[in-house]
Design a protein around this motif. Structure first.
Motif, PDB file in Angstrom:
ATOM      1  N   VAL A  54       0.828  -1.198   0.000  1.00  0.00           N
ATOM      2  CA  VAL A  54       0.000   0.000   0.000  1.00  0.00           C
ATOM      3  C   VAL A  54       0.870   1.258   0.000  1.00  0.00           C
ATOM      4  O   VAL A  54       2.091   1.199   0.179  1.00  0.00           O
ATOM      5  N   ASP A  55       0.214   2.382  -0.185  1.00  0.00           N
ATOM      6  CA  ASP A  55       0.871   3.684  -0.134  1.00  0.00           C
ATOM      7  C   ASP A  55       0.976   4.106   1.330  1.00  0.00           C
ATOM      8  O   ASP A  55      -0.005   4.554   1.939  1.00  0.00           O
ATOM      9  N   ARG A 107       0.032   7.781   2.191  1.00  0.00           N
ATOM     10  CA  ARG A 107      -1.409   8.048   2.128  1.00  0.00           C
ATOM     11  C   ARG A 107      -2.115   7.452   3.350  1.00  0.00           C
ATOM     12  O   ARG A 107      -3.013   8.070   3.923  1.00  0.00           O
ATOM     13  N   LEU A 108      -1.705   6.258   3.752  1.00  0.00           N
ATOM     14  CA  LEU A 108      -2.274   5.645   4.950  1.00  0.00           C
ATOM     15  C   LEU A 108      -2.016   6.510   6.171  1.00  0.00           C
ATOM     16  O   LEU A 108      -2.923   6.787   6.968  1.00  0.00           O
ATOM     17  N   SER A 137      -4.112   9.665   6.303  1.00  0.00           N
ATOM     18  CA  SER A 137      -5.485   9.387   6.715  1.00  0.00           C
ATOM     19  C   SER A 137      -5.578   9.256   8.234  1.00  0.00           C
ATOM     20  O   SER A 137      -6.499   9.793   8.866  1.00  0.00           O
ATOM     21  N   TRP A 162     -14.472   9.228   2.622  1.00  0.00           N
ATOM     22  CA  TRP A 162     -13.305   8.529   2.064  1.00  0.00           C
ATOM     23  C   TRP A 162     -13.731   7.229   1.377  1.00  0.00           C
ATOM     24  O   TRP A 162     -13.169   6.851   0.347  1.00  0.00           O
ATOM     25  N   GLU A 190      -7.451   1.864   2.686  1.00  0.00           N
ATOM     26  CA  GLU A 190      -6.201   1.965   1.916  1.00  0.00           C
ATOM     27  C   GLU A 190      -6.004   0.733   1.025  1.00  0.00           C
ATOM     28  O   GLU A 190      -5.483   0.854  -0.093  1.00  0.00           O
ATOM     29  N   ARG A 228      -8.122   1.393  -1.978  1.00  0.00           N
ATOM     30  CA  ARG A 228      -7.472   2.389  -2.847  1.00  0.00           C
ATOM     31  C   ARG A 228      -6.360   1.742  -3.673  1.00  0.00           C
ATOM     32  O   ARG A 228      -6.201   2.042  -4.865  1.00  0.00           O
ATOM     33  N   THR A 229      -5.598   0.859  -3.029  1.00  0.00           N
ATOM     34  CA  THR A 229      -4.494   0.199  -3.737  1.00  0.00           C
ATOM     35  C   THR A 229      -5.014  -0.714  -4.834  1.00  0.00           C
ATOM     36  O   THR A 229      -4.453  -0.746  -5.953  1.00  0.00           O
TER      37      THR A 229
END
Length: 424
Positions: free
Chosen positions: A11-12, A15-16, A19, A58, A114, A117-118
């Motif tokens: 994952v990013d 970004r996690l 959040s 989100w 997340e 999102r990934t």
């Protein structure tokens, strides 16, 4: 366009982390003693409602279809290639205690988002749908019953029981759902998912002691919550002889000392006992307390030892009442859950994901309660623990897990969900 399914997901992490930090601003406060920033987001308060709206937004931005059930539980659904297949569920809670940090519960919810999102970024379609859950009143500190939303969703508690619960100001949970706008229309009973995986900070020191980044959780120990009300007799502090007093505060102190003696005796296995709430009335310097109200939290990984500890406490309370004229005691059960073992096949999938990310891990039993123990009644379930700092302290502004540690745990979550969601 659908991309080939990778062997694992990363994952990013930035970004996690963003959040997590953004959600921590909602309900934020500054601890007067330490100067540290904490979070106060009790269930269905205005702060919790604001946090729920942020998380819901989100979810929608991640192209999840959002539904809210009759308990205020929020689910965001990402469809799979087979919409009729049972989904893989992940999530946790965002309600907090009054002195919380930024990670307890939130990591599981935001980690789930997340992961979605990934998957979106990579153009991956899983066979099964994936759902991210936000469960209501996991902490139990406002309405007195922990894991409440998930317990109703799984069928252990009734909706009517939950809606009628009150906080210390007499507000009902049902009324607060309506007031905050989270009295959703969806049926609260959750259709059994294919599997449930929850990522959570450890809230303890074991991972740090073993110098490993993640834990594969084998289950949750038993939990017993009781409220004890002690009625004594108010009296003047200067004129009333000690032998004529019925001191409710003294009785409360004796109960606390007895609980510690039970723990130290070793007769009840790995018992832990905590009195986290204690009030005396009329709470005046020169008056013998007429009433004391206290809570008793017992934890034990062995159900037989837990039963014996509860019986021993009940016997002590009877003896205490009999030995002190003018003293009466009443108990009320707040919550009770047995030891819950987690599914070995889901544990194996988590362990394999950790191996594939080159992350050392250990198996361990959870000392805290989690929504996962409720969902385990309806589908294969397990948890991923993430290492914390400061001896794993939680329910405290010092609660902290590093960006790297959070990313490690959610990478394992992502790969685990990917594999479970592609199972037949």
């Amino acid at each position: 366009m659908t991309s080939p399914t990778p062997d694992k997901l990363t994952v990013d992490s930035d970004r996690l982390w963003q959040s997590l930090m953004d959600l921590a601003e909602i309900g934020a406060y500054r601890d007067e003693r330490t100067g540290l920033r904490g979070v106060n987001r009790l269930a269905l308060t205005d702060a919790d409602a604001a946090g729920r709206r942020r998380v819901g937004a989100w979810m929608e931005e991640a192209r999840l279809s959002v539904r809210i059930d009759q308990m205020g539980n929020i689910y965001g659904r990402r469809e799979g290639a087979d919409p009729s297949a049972a989904p893989v569920l992940t999530g946790s809670h965002i309600d907090s205690v009054a002195t919380a940090g930024a990670f307890d519960g939130c990591l599981g919810v935001l980690g789930g988002i997340e992961v979605v999102r990934t998957l979106n970024d990579r153009g991956i379609t899983t066979r099964r749908p994936i759902e991210v859950a936000v469960f209501t009143e996991e902490e139990g500190v406002r309405f007195g019953t922990d894991m409440l939303g998930s317990a109703v969703a799984a069928g252990r508690l009734t909706l009517e029981y939950a809606h009628a619960l009150t906080d210390r100001d007499g507000r009902t949970l049902g009324g607060e759902l309506t007031r905050t706008g989270f009295d959703g229309p969806a049926d609260v009973r959750l259709a059994p998912p294919h599997a449930y995986v929850e990522c959570h900070i450890e809230q303890g020191p074991v991972l740090a002691e073993h110098n490993v980044p993640v834990g594969v959780v084998t289950g949750v120990q038993g939990i017993s919550w009781q409220e004890i009300t002690i009625h004594g007799r108010a009296a003047h502090a200067g004129t009333t002889p000690t032998r004529l007093r019925a001191d409710a505060a003294l009785a409360a102190a004796q109960i606390i000392v007895q609980l510690r003696a039970m723990v130290d005796s070793g007769a009840y296995g790995e018992l832990r006992a905590t009195v986290g709430h204690l009030n005396v009335h009329p709470d005046l310097t020169n008056i013998v307390p007429a009433r004391a109200e206290m809570t008793v939290d017992l934890r034990n990984p062995d159900d037989t030892h837990m039963v014996r500890a509860e019986e021993a406490l009940a016997a002590f309370l009877r003896d205490l009442e009999d030995s002190q004229p003018g003293l009466t005691l009443a108990t009320r059960r707040m919550a009770q859950t047995a030891h819950v073992p987690f599914d070995k096949s889901v544990q194996k999938t988590i362990a394999q994901a950790a191996d594939d990310h080159d992350l050392p891990y250990i198996p361990l039993l959870s000392g805290a309660g989690h929504d996962a123990q409720e969902i385990a009644a309806i589908c294969p379930t397990a948890m991923i623990f993430v290492r914390g700092e400061h001896d794993g302290i939680s329910h405290n502004p010092r609660e902290y897990s590093t960006p790297q540690a959070c990313a490690h745990g959610v990478n394992v979550l992502a790969t685990t969900l990917l594999r479970l969601a592609n199972e037949d």
